[in-house]
Enzyme design. Structure first.
Site, mmCIF file in Angstrom:
data_model
loop_
_atom_site.group_PDB
_atom_site.id
_atom_site.type_symbol
_atom_site.label_atom_id
_atom_site.label_comp_id
_atom_site.label_asym_id
_atom_site.label_seq_id
_atom_site.Cartn_x
_atom_site.Cartn_y
_atom_site.Cartn_z
ATOM 1 N N GLN A 51 1.747 18.123 -8.197
ATOM 2 C CA GLN A 51 2.582 18.640 -6.913
ATOM 3 C C GLN A 51 1.777 18.523 -5.732
ATOM 4 O OE1 GLN A 51 3.828 22.271 -9.123
ATOM 5 N NE2 GLN A 51 5.809 21.942 -7.634
ATOM 6 N N CYS A 88 11.550 25.451 -8.043
ATOM 7 C CA CYS A 88 10.260 24.707 -7.982
ATOM 8 C C CYS A 88 9.861 24.334 -6.506
ATOM 9 C CB CYS A 88 10.407 23.201 -8.622
ATOM 10 S SG CYS A 88 9.196 22.211 -8.712
ATOM 11 N N HIS A 130 7.650 24.792 -17.539
ATOM 12 C CA HIS A 130 8.106 24.128 -16.236
ATOM 13 C C HIS A 130 6.805 23.494 -15.751
ATOM 14 C CE1 HIS A 130 10.028 24.103 -12.317
ATOM 15 N NE2 HIS A 130 8.835 23.714 -11.822
ATOM 16 N N GLU A 131 5.862 24.219 -15.863
ATOM 17 C CA GLU A 131 4.492 23.397 -15.254
ATOM 18 C C GLU A 131 3.727 22.393 -16.248
ATOM 19 O OE1 GLU A 131 4.069 24.060 -12.195
ATOM 20 O OE2 GLU A 131 5.288 25.623 -12.018
ATOM 21 N N HIS A 134 5.502 19.300 -15.624
ATOM 22 C CA HIS A 134 5.236 18.355 -14.443
ATOM 23 C C HIS A 134 3.999 17.357 -14.905
ATOM 24 C CE1 HIS A 134 7.251 19.735 -10.960
ATOM 25 N NE2 HIS A 134 6.863 21.115 -11.194
HETATM 26 ZN ZN ZN Z 1 8.054 22.927 -10.471
#
Ligand code: ZN
Length: 165
Positions: A51, A88, A130-131, A134
């Site tokens: 990210q 997010c 969720h992470e 990624h």
């Molecule tokens: Zn996210």
């Protein structure tokens, strides 16, 4: 302290597989500190290295009880189910409903490259899933049920509410 720019959906880097961290370096320590600063600045509960444009398997999570730093994380056990809203930092202003395990156990390395396990239930389990997604180029929008909703602010009350989009 440095805030890094958060990449947004549509940026190819968010769809790439991250690489394992093989040794702790000064550069990686600085990255981790910057990821924590950026997560707190942006008021997120988690952030993954891609990210901020770095394809390394590092995530930071803080659901309000203090930070976790996870290097090369792997979910080794999961159970149950929870369905709830997720957002997010790479998908600003939107939320959507996602079903996740209610419990996960994660094996990873800490900042000293020691193997540890972290268990999470409910919000922590959701944030960890969720992470970790990624790091595989997976985003919650791929798993959302019923479409994304827009989070808007009422200018009079500054309260958040949601609108169908
Ligand atoms: Zn996210």
């Amino acid at each position: 302290m440095a805030i890094r720019q958060v990449r947004e959906i549509g940026d190819d880097i968010l769809r790439k597989q991250s690489k394992p961290v093989t040794k702790m370096t000064l550069r990686t320590r600085i990255l981790i500190n910057d990821m924590l600063d950026t997560m707190y600045e942006e008021e997120g509960v988690g952030l993954a290295a891609p990210q901020v444009g770095i394809l390394k398997q590092i995530v930071v999570v803080d659901i309000g009880d203090g930070p976790f730093v996870l290097i090369n994380p792997e979910i080794i056990e999961s159970s149950g189910e929870q369905t709830g809203d997720e957002g997010c930092l790479s998908v600003p202003g939107k939320v959507g409903t996602v079903t996740r395990p209610n419990y996960v156990r994660v094996r990873c390395l800490n900042e000293d490259m020691e193997e540890i396990e972290i268990e999470g239930e409910e919000l922590l389990a959701r944030a960890l899933c969720h992470e970790i997604d990624h790091l595989k180029g997976i985003m919650y929008v791929d798993k959302v049920e019923g479409g994304l909703r827009e989070v808007v602010y009422d200018e009079d009350t500054m309260e958040e509410y949601e609108e169908e989009v």
